[in-house]
Scaffold this motif. Structure first.
Motif, PDB file in Angstrom:
ATOM      1  N   ARG A 122       3.451  10.466   0.273  1.00 11.48           N
ATOM      2  CA  ARG A 122       3.692  10.922  -1.113  1.00 11.48           C
ATOM      3  C   ARG A 122       3.429   9.815  -2.122  1.00 11.48           C
ATOM      4  O   ARG A 122       3.103  10.064  -3.272  1.00 11.48           O
ATOM      5  N   ALA A 123       3.554   8.571  -1.681  1.00 10.41           N
ATOM      6  CA  ALA A 123       3.403   7.432  -2.590  1.00 10.41           C
ATOM      7  C   ALA A 123       1.988   7.359  -3.143  1.00 10.41           C
ATOM      8  O   ALA A 123       1.010   7.568  -2.433  1.00 10.41           O
ATOM      9  N   ASP A 124       1.907   7.056  -4.426  1.00 11.30           N
ATOM     10  CA  ASP A 124       0.614   6.806  -5.061  1.00 11.30           C
ATOM     11  C   ASP A 124       0.175   5.364  -4.841  1.00 11.30           C
ATOM     12  O   ASP A 124      -1.012   5.053  -4.943  1.00 11.30           O
ATOM     13  N   TYR A 125       1.153   4.506  -4.553  1.00 10.58           N
ATOM     14  CA  TYR A 125       0.865   3.080  -4.384  1.00 10.58           C
ATOM     15  C   TYR A 125       1.954   2.490  -3.501  1.00 10.58           C
ATOM     16  O   TYR A 125       3.120   2.881  -3.594  1.00 10.58           O
ATOM     17  N   LYS A 126       1.556   1.562  -2.642  1.00 11.20           N
ATOM     18  CA  LYS A 126       2.521   0.860  -1.794  1.00 11.20           C
ATOM     19  C   LYS A 126       2.556  -0.599  -2.230  1.00 11.20           C
ATOM     20  O   LYS A 126       1.525  -1.257  -2.292  1.00 11.20           O
ATOM     21  N   LEU A 127       3.750  -1.081  -2.514  1.00 14.02           N
ATOM     22  CA  LEU A 127       3.964  -2.436  -3.016  1.00 14.02           C
ATOM     23  C   LEU A 127       4.803  -3.216  -2.023  1.00 14.02           C
ATOM     24  O   LEU A 127       5.823  -2.721  -1.538  1.00 14.02           O
ATOM     25  N   SER A 128       4.374  -4.433  -1.731  1.00  9.99           N
ATOM     26  CA  SER A 128       5.133  -5.310  -0.851  1.00  9.99           C
ATOM     27  C   SER A 128       5.539  -6.554  -1.625  1.00  9.99           C
ATOM     28  O   SER A 128       4.729  -7.141  -2.342  1.00  9.99           O
ATOM     29  N   PHE A 129       6.773  -6.950  -1.477  1.00  8.70           N
ATOM     30  CA  PHE A 129       7.236  -8.185  -2.094  1.00  8.70           C
ATOM     31  C   PHE A 129       7.080  -9.353  -1.126  1.00  8.70           C
ATOM     32  O   PHE A 129       7.099 -10.503  -1.533  1.00  8.70           O
ATOM     33  N   SER A 130       6.962  -9.039   0.151  1.00 10.52           N
ATOM     34  CA  SER A 130       6.853 -10.077   1.167  1.00 10.52           C
ATOM     35  C   SER A 130       6.634  -9.388   2.509  1.00 10.52           C
ATOM     36  O   SER A 130       6.915  -8.208   2.650  1.00 10.52           O
TER      37      SER A 130
END
Length: 159
Positions: free
Chosen positions: A120-128
Motif C-alpha cells: 500500500r505504501a507509495d514510498y518506503k523510508l529507512s532511517f537506518s
C-alpha cells in the motif's frame, strides 16, 4: 498539509510522551498533525515464522483501515530508501507542491510491517539498517518532520 503518523503500540515512558508532545507543539505552526496509535498484538516468546506473519497481518489490517483515502503513504521500513534531512524536506515539499494534501507515515510494531502495508505504501523510508524501538522511532520521525519544515521555510536548524 496534513501529516498523520499511523503507529502500532503504546507509548509507555513519560520521556517519550514528553518529546512527542514537544514536537507536536512545534509542528503545529507548519502542518496539521494527527497521531493514530493502534494496539499491538502480543507476540509469544516462542512464536514461529507463521505466527509472526499472522501477527503482522492483523496489525497491518488495522494500519490500512486507518489510512485515509488519497493519503500518500510513507512506510518506515529497513529496506526503504535512506535520505538525509535535506532530501526528506525536499520530498515533503515536492509532495505539497504537487498537490498532495495528506501524508501518512507508518511505523509498524516490534515485528515490522505486513506485506499488505508495504504494498500500500507509495514510498518506503529507512532511517537506518538498524532496528529501533517503535516508541523511539516516533520521536525521531517527528523530529525529522519538524527539521524538514524548518529547512523548507529557510529557518535555521542544527546540522
Amino acid at each position: 498539509m496534513k501529516i498523520t503518523l499511523v503507529t502500532v503500540g503504546k507509548i509507555k515512558e513519560k520521556f517519550f510522551s514528553d518529546a512527542i508532545a514537544e514536537y507536536t507543539k512545534r509542528l503545529s505552526r507548519y502542518c496539521k498533525l494527527d497521531i493514530i496509535q493502534l494496539p499491538d498484538e502480543k507476540t509469544p516468546d516462542n512464536a514461529g515464522e507463521v505466527m509472526e506473519r499472522q501477527i503482522k497481518d492483523k496489525e497491518g489490517e488495522r494500519i490500512i483501515a486507518s489510512i485515509k483515502d488519497g493519503s500518500y503513504v510513507i512506510a518506515l521500513a529497513i529496506e526503504g530508501d535512506m535520505l538525509d534531512s535535506v532530501k526528506l524536506s525536499e520530498k515533503i515539499d515536492s509532495l505539497g507542491i504537487g498537490g498532495t494534501s495528506q501524508i501518512a507515515f507508518v511505523i509498524g510494531g516490534s515485528l515490522g510491517l505486513s506485506d499488505a502495508v508495504l504494498k500500500r505504501a507509495d514510498y518506503k523510508l529507512s532511517f537506518s539498517r538498524m532496528t529501533f524501538p517503535h516508541q523511539l522511532m516516533r520521536v525521531i520521525l517527528l523530529e525529522q518532520i519538524y527539521r524538514s519544515y524548518r529547512i523548507i521555510y529557510g529557518e535555521p536548524y542544527h546540522k
